[in-house]
Design a protein around this motif. Sequence first.
Motif, PDB file in Angstrom:
ATOM      1  N   LEU A   1      22.674  27.017 -20.491  1.00 25.96           N
ATOM      2  CA  LEU A   1      22.312  25.606 -20.520  1.00 25.96           C
ATOM      3  C   LEU A   1      23.332  24.764 -19.747  1.00 25.96           C
ATOM      4  CD1 LEU A   1      21.098  25.296 -24.214  1.00 25.96           C
ATOM      5  CD2 LEU A   1      19.680  25.070 -22.151  1.00 25.96           C
ATOM      6  N   ALA A   2      24.576  25.206 -19.682  1.00 28.45           N
ATOM      7  CA  ALA A   2      25.616  24.491 -18.952  1.00 28.45           C
ATOM      8  C   ALA A   2      25.511  24.710 -17.444  1.00 28.45           C
ATOM      9  CB  ALA A   2      27.000  24.917 -19.441  1.00 28.45           C
ATOM     10  N   ALA A   3      24.780  25.711 -17.032  1.00 31.44           N
ATOM     11  CA  ALA A   3      24.605  26.034 -15.612  1.00 31.44           C
ATOM     12  C   ALA A   3      23.268  25.478 -15.125  1.00 31.44           C
ATOM     13  CB  ALA A   3      24.636  27.550 -15.426  1.00 31.44           C
ATOM     14  N   THR A   4      23.041  25.606 -13.828  1.00 33.79           N
ATOM     15  CA  THR A   4      21.702  25.406 -13.286  1.00 33.79           C
ATOM     16  C   THR A   4      21.048  26.771 -13.395  1.00 33.79           C
ATOM     17  OG1 THR A   4      22.456  23.702 -11.763  1.00 33.79           O
ATOM     18  CG2 THR A   4      20.367  24.805 -11.234  1.00 33.79           C
TER      19      THR A   4
ATOM     20  N   LEU B   1      23.313  29.482 -11.778  1.00 41.58           N
ATOM     21  CA  LEU B   1      24.198  28.971 -10.741  1.00 41.58           C
ATOM     22  C   LEU B   1      25.191  28.014 -11.392  1.00 41.58           C
ATOM     23  CD1 LEU B   1      24.823  28.521  -7.631  1.00 41.58           C
ATOM     24  CD2 LEU B   1      23.220  26.601  -7.783  1.00 41.58           C
ATOM     25  N   THR B   2      26.488  28.258 -11.206  1.00 38.40           N
ATOM     26  CA  THR B   2      27.496  27.358 -11.768  1.00 38.40           C
ATOM     27  C   THR B   2      27.672  26.145 -10.861  1.00 38.40           C
ATOM     28  OG1 THR B   2      29.409  28.288 -10.616  1.00 38.40           O
ATOM     29  CG2 THR B   2      28.739  29.364 -12.703  1.00 38.40           C
ATOM     30  N   ALA B   3      28.324  25.126 -11.386  1.00 33.63           N
ATOM     31  CA  ALA B   3      28.589  23.909 -10.612  1.00 33.63           C
ATOM     32  C   ALA B   3      29.474  24.206  -9.402  1.00 33.63           C
ATOM     33  CB  ALA B   3      29.242  22.857 -11.499  1.00 33.63           C
ATOM     34  N   GLU B   4      30.250  25.290  -9.463  1.00 37.44           N
ATOM     35  CA  GLU B   4      31.124  25.686  -8.356  1.00 37.44           C
ATOM     36  C   GLU B   4      30.397  26.506  -7.289  1.00 37.44           C
ATOM     37  OE1 GLU B   4      32.917  24.599 -11.921  1.00 37.44           O
ATOM     38  OE2 GLU B   4      31.865  26.499 -11.686  1.00 37.44           O
ATOM     39  N   GLY B   5      29.115  26.800  -7.489  1.00 35.92           N
ATOM     40  CA  GLY B   5      28.350  27.538  -6.495  1.00 35.92           C
ATOM     41  C   GLY B   5      28.335  29.041  -6.690  1.00 35.92           C
ATOM     42  N   VAL B   6      28.617  29.496  -7.897  1.00 38.78           N
ATOM     43  CA  VAL B   6      28.601  30.931  -8.187  1.00 38.78           C
ATOM     44  C   VAL B   6      27.249  31.319  -8.789  1.00 38.78           C
ATOM     45  CG1 VAL B   6      29.678  32.808  -9.507  1.00 38.78           C
ATOM     46  CG2 VAL B   6      31.089  30.934  -8.614  1.00 38.78           C
ATOM     47  N   ILE B   7      26.554  32.247  -8.154  1.00 36.35           N
ATOM     48  CA  ILE B   7      25.388  32.842  -8.804  1.00 36.35           C
ATOM     49  C   ILE B   7      25.982  33.840  -9.786  1.00 36.35           C
ATOM     50  CG2 ILE B   7      23.333  34.273  -8.560  1.00 36.35           C
ATOM     51  CD1 ILE B   7      22.715  32.829  -5.994  1.00 36.35           C
TER      52      ILE B   7
ATOM     53  N   THR C   1      28.969  35.247  -5.174  1.00 39.36           N
ATOM     54  CA  THR C   1      28.522  36.080  -6.293  1.00 39.36           C
ATOM     55  C   THR C   1      29.322  37.371  -6.299  1.00 39.36           C
ATOM     56  OG1 THR C   1      26.560  36.854  -7.498  1.00 39.36           O
ATOM     57  CG2 THR C   1      26.650  37.370  -5.136  1.00 39.36           C
ATOM     58  N   GLU C   2      29.257  38.064  -7.397  1.00 39.94           N
ATOM     59  CA  GLU C   2      29.768  39.422  -7.518  1.00 39.94           C
ATOM     60  C   GLU C   2      28.546  40.276  -7.813  1.00 39.94           C
ATOM     61  OE1 GLU C   2      32.932  39.414 -10.417  1.00 39.94           O
ATOM     62  OE2 GLU C   2      34.231  38.252  -9.090  1.00 39.94           O
ATOM     63  N   ALA C   3      28.000  40.888  -6.775  1.00 36.82           N
ATOM     64  CA  ALA C   3      26.718  41.582  -6.852  1.00 36.82           C
ATOM     65  C   ALA C   3      26.890  43.041  -7.248  1.00 36.82           C
ATOM     66  CB  ALA C   3      26.007  41.506  -5.499  1.00 36.82           C
TER      67      ALA C   3
END
Length: 169
Positions: A66-69, A85-91, A127-129
Motif C-alpha cells: 500500500l505504501a508503494a505504487t 514500484l517504490t518512490a525511489e524507482g525500484v521495481i 530492480t534485482e531480478a
Amino acid sequence: MGPRRLPNSLPRDLTLRPFAKGDGAASFDVFVDAVRNGAKEHYTTEQRAAWAPVDTMPATWEDRHLAATAFVAESERQLEGFMTLTAEGVIDMAFVRPSAMGTGITAQLYEKTEEAAHASGLTRLTTEASHLARPFFLRRGWNLLGAQTVQKRGQTLENFRMEKHLSSS
C-alpha cells in the motif's frame, strides 16, 4: 490449477487495477506460488524455501504494498499477479502465478508500472531480478549491471542488478 492458457493469451476477463486494502493475502499467495513452483527451474528446493519460508502472510506485507505504487492483475475474481514500484524507482516485487506465466499478464503489469513511473517523474528504474525475471526485463530495454549473490535464511541465491533509464517523452 485452472485451465491452461495458450502462450500470450490474456484471460478475457483480466482486470488491472491498483493494489487495494484487502489484497494482501491473495498477493502473498501469488508470491508463494510463484517462488515455490514457478521458479523451480532456476532455484533449488532449499533456495525457494528460504525465499518463501512461510505460508502465513507477514504482518507488514499489505502495508508495504500500500505504501508503494502497486498494481494487481485479476481474472475470474482471482489475483493472477502483482508488481510494486517504490518512490525511489525500484521495481521491488513482480510475481505472477505459474499457471498464468506466458500469458502476457506480467507485460501488462509492467506497462502500467512504467506508465506510473513516467507520471511520477522518475527518470531511472532499478530492480534485482531473479533468473526467471532477467530475460523479461532485458526484452524491455533494461541494462544488466551485474550478477550478485544474496543471503536468505542460510541459502545463497543469485539475482541480477538491472536498470532502465526512462525517456522524458
